[in-house]
Design a protein around this motif. Structure first.
Motif, PDB file in Angstrom:
ATOM      1  N   LYS A  33       0.824  -1.209   0.000  1.00 53.32           N
ATOM      2  CA  LYS A  33       0.000   0.000   0.000  1.00 53.32           C
ATOM      3  C   LYS A  33       0.861   1.264   0.000  1.00 53.32           C
ATOM      4  N   GLU A  34       1.934   1.268   0.775  1.00 50.84           N
ATOM      5  CA  GLU A  34       2.814   2.440   0.826  1.00 50.84           C
ATOM      6  C   GLU A  34       3.481   2.694  -0.521  1.00 50.84           C
ATOM      7  N   LEU A  35       4.020   1.628  -1.118  1.00 46.28           N
ATOM      8  CA  LEU A  35       4.742   1.795  -2.383  1.00 46.28           C
ATOM      9  C   LEU A  35       3.811   2.186  -3.521  1.00 46.28           C
ATOM     10  N   THR A  36       2.670   1.534  -3.633  1.00 43.73           N
ATOM     11  CA  THR A  36       1.741   1.903  -4.704  1.00 43.73           C
ATOM     12  C   THR A  36       1.172   3.297  -4.457  1.00 43.73           C
ATOM     13  N   GLY A  37       1.018   3.680  -3.202  1.00 42.16           N
ATOM     14  CA  GLY A  37       0.574   5.029  -2.874  1.00 42.16           C
ATOM     15  C   GLY A  37       1.596   6.093  -3.258  1.00 42.16           C
ATOM     16  N   GLN A  38       2.868   5.711  -3.286  1.00 39.61           N
ATOM     17  CA  GLN A  38       3.943   6.626  -3.684  1.00 39.61           C
ATOM     18  C   GLN A  38       4.124   6.661  -5.200  1.00 39.61           C
ATOM     19  N   GLY A  39       3.333   5.854  -5.930  1.00 36.84           N
ATOM     20  CA  GLY A  39       3.415   5.868  -7.387  1.00 36.84           C
ATOM     21  C   GLY A  39       4.140   4.690  -8.007  1.00 36.84           C
ATOM     22  N   PHE A  40       4.612   3.747  -7.196  1.00 35.01           N
ATOM     23  CA  PHE A  40       5.257   2.565  -7.755  1.00 35.01           C
ATOM     24  C   PHE A  40       4.213   1.681  -8.439  1.00 35.01           C
ATOM     25  N   THR A  41       4.611   1.012  -9.501  1.00 33.05           N
ATOM     26  CA  THR A  41       3.774   0.025 -10.160  1.00 33.05           C
ATOM     27  C   THR A  41       4.141  -1.337  -9.590  1.00 33.05           C
ATOM     28  N   ALA A  42       3.136  -2.150  -9.292  1.00 32.96           N
ATOM     29  CA  ALA A  42       3.362  -3.489  -8.750  1.00 32.96           C
ATOM     30  C   ALA A  42       3.024  -4.521  -9.817  1.00 32.96           C
ATOM     31  N   ALA A  43       3.851  -5.550  -9.910  1.00 31.23           N
ATOM     32  CA  ALA A  43       3.615  -6.622 -10.874  1.00 31.23           C
ATOM     33  C   ALA A  43       4.002  -7.954 -10.245  1.00 31.23           C
ATOM     34  N   THR A  44       3.251  -8.989 -10.610  1.00 33.30           N
ATOM     35  CA  THR A  44       3.571 -10.344 -10.167  1.00 33.30           C
ATOM     36  C   THR A  44       3.947 -11.170 -11.382  1.00 33.30           C
ATOM     37  N   ARG A  45       4.639 -12.256 -11.137  1.00 38.09           N
ATOM     38  CA  ARG A  45       5.070 -13.131 -12.215  1.00 38.09           C
ATOM     39  C   ARG A  45       3.997 -14.191 -12.465  1.00 38.09           C
ATOM     40  N   THR A  46       3.643 -14.397 -13.741  1.00 36.00           N
ATOM     41  CA  THR A  46       2.663 -15.417 -14.098  1.00 36.00           C
ATOM     42  C   THR A  46       3.344 -16.778 -14.181  1.00 36.00           C
ATOM     43  N   ALA A  47       2.552 -17.821 -14.364  1.00 33.28           N
ATOM     44  CA  ALA A  47       3.106 -19.172 -14.491  1.00 33.28           C
ATOM     45  C   ALA A  47       4.032 -19.280 -15.702  1.00 33.28           C
ATOM     46  N   ALA A  48       3.771 -18.477 -16.736  1.00 25.62           N
ATOM     47  CA  ALA A  48       4.606 -18.486 -17.943  1.00 25.62           C
ATOM     48  C   ALA A  48       5.876 -17.656 -17.768  1.00 25.62           C
ATOM     49  N   GLY A  49       5.991 -16.941 -16.636  1.00 25.47           N
ATOM     50  CA  GLY A  49       7.187 -16.146 -16.373  1.00 25.47           C
ATOM     51  C   GLY A  49       7.065 -14.686 -16.762  1.00 25.47           C
ATOM     52  N   ASP A  50       5.899 -14.286 -17.288  1.00 26.02           N
ATOM     53  CA  ASP A  50       5.674 -12.890 -17.661  1.00 26.02           C
ATOM     54  C   ASP A  50       5.252 -12.091 -16.432  1.00 26.02           C
ATOM     55  N   LEU A  51       5.357 -10.774 -16.545  1.00 23.47           N
ATOM     56  CA  LEU A  51       4.898  -9.905 -15.462  1.00 23.47           C
ATOM     57  C   LEU A  51       3.475  -9.441 -15.739  1.00 23.47           C
ATOM     58  N   LYS A  52       2.663  -9.395 -14.677  1.00 24.32           N
ATOM     59  CA  LYS A  52       1.280  -8.942 -14.768  1.00 24.32           C
ATOM     60  C   LYS A  52       1.089  -7.835 -13.740  1.00 24.32           C
ATOM     61  N   VAL A  53       0.669  -6.654 -14.187  1.00 27.18           N
ATOM     62  CA  VAL A  53       0.438  -5.527 -13.287  1.00 27.18           C
ATOM     63  C   VAL A  53      -0.732  -5.868 -12.363  1.00 27.18           C
ATOM     64  N   VAL A  54      -0.548  -5.591 -11.071  1.00 24.55           N
ATOM     65  CA  VAL A  54      -1.599  -5.834 -10.080  1.00 24.55           C
ATOM     66  C   VAL A  54      -1.909  -4.531  -9.359  1.00 24.55           C
ATOM     67  N   ARG A  55      -3.173  -4.389  -8.957  1.00 23.78           N
ATOM     68  CA  ARG A  55      -3.624  -3.168  -8.296  1.00 23.78           C
ATOM     69  C   ARG A  55      -3.909  -3.377  -6.809  1.00 23.78           C
ATOM     70  N   SER A  56      -3.907  -4.645  -6.381  1.00 23.43           N
ATOM     71  CA  SER A  56      -4.160  -4.923  -4.962  1.00 23.43           C
ATOM     72  C   SER A  56      -3.216  -6.028  -4.497  1.00 23.43           C
ATOM     73  N   PHE A  57      -2.987  -6.071  -3.200  1.00 25.70           N
ATOM     74  CA  PHE A  57      -2.074  -7.032  -2.602  1.00 25.70           C
ATOM     75  C   PHE A  57      -2.590  -8.455  -2.792  1.00 25.70           C
ATOM     76  N   ASP A  58      -1.729  -9.339  -3.270  1.00 26.69           N
ATOM     77  CA  ASP A  58      -2.059 -10.754  -3.438  1.00 26.69           C
ATOM     78  C   ASP A  58      -1.217 -11.554  -2.445  1.00 26.69           C
ATOM     79  N   PRO A  59      -1.827 -12.040  -1.365  1.00 27.06           N
ATOM     80  CA  PRO A  59      -1.055 -12.750  -0.344  1.00 27.06           C
ATOM     81  C   PRO A  59      -0.498 -14.092  -0.814  1.00 27.06           C
TER      82      PRO A  59
END
Length: 73
Positions: A33-59
């Motif tokens: 929340k702090e980092l995205t609030g500061q303007g950072f973009t968050a991305a997670t890695r998919t099963a194929a190894g690509d990055l996917k932009v996320v807008r909420s925390f995925d535990p």
């Protein structure tokens, strides 16, 4: 063990936490929340190894990458 990787102009920092640790999860969500609030973009890695932009925390994400907005000029 899950990792949050924060990229910035000095390099990167890594924050590790266990999916089963409530304190670690709360800390990771707060960091998200702090980092995205500061303007950072968050991305997670998919099963194929690509990055996917996320807008909420995925535990359940094993790796989340945070990178700053690009500034042009």
């Amino acid at each position: 063990m899950a990792t949050q990787i924060v990229m910035d102009r000095t390099g990167d920092s890594r924050h590790f936490f266990e999916h089963t640790d409530p304190y670690g999860l709360a800390e990771a969500e707060q960091r998200f929340k702090e980092l995205t609030g500061q303007g950072f973009t968050a991305a997670t890695r998919t099963a194929a190894g690509d990055l996917k932009v996320v807008r909420s925390f995925d535990p359940t994400a094993d790796e989340t990458l945070f990178y700053p907005r690009l500034v042009g000029g």
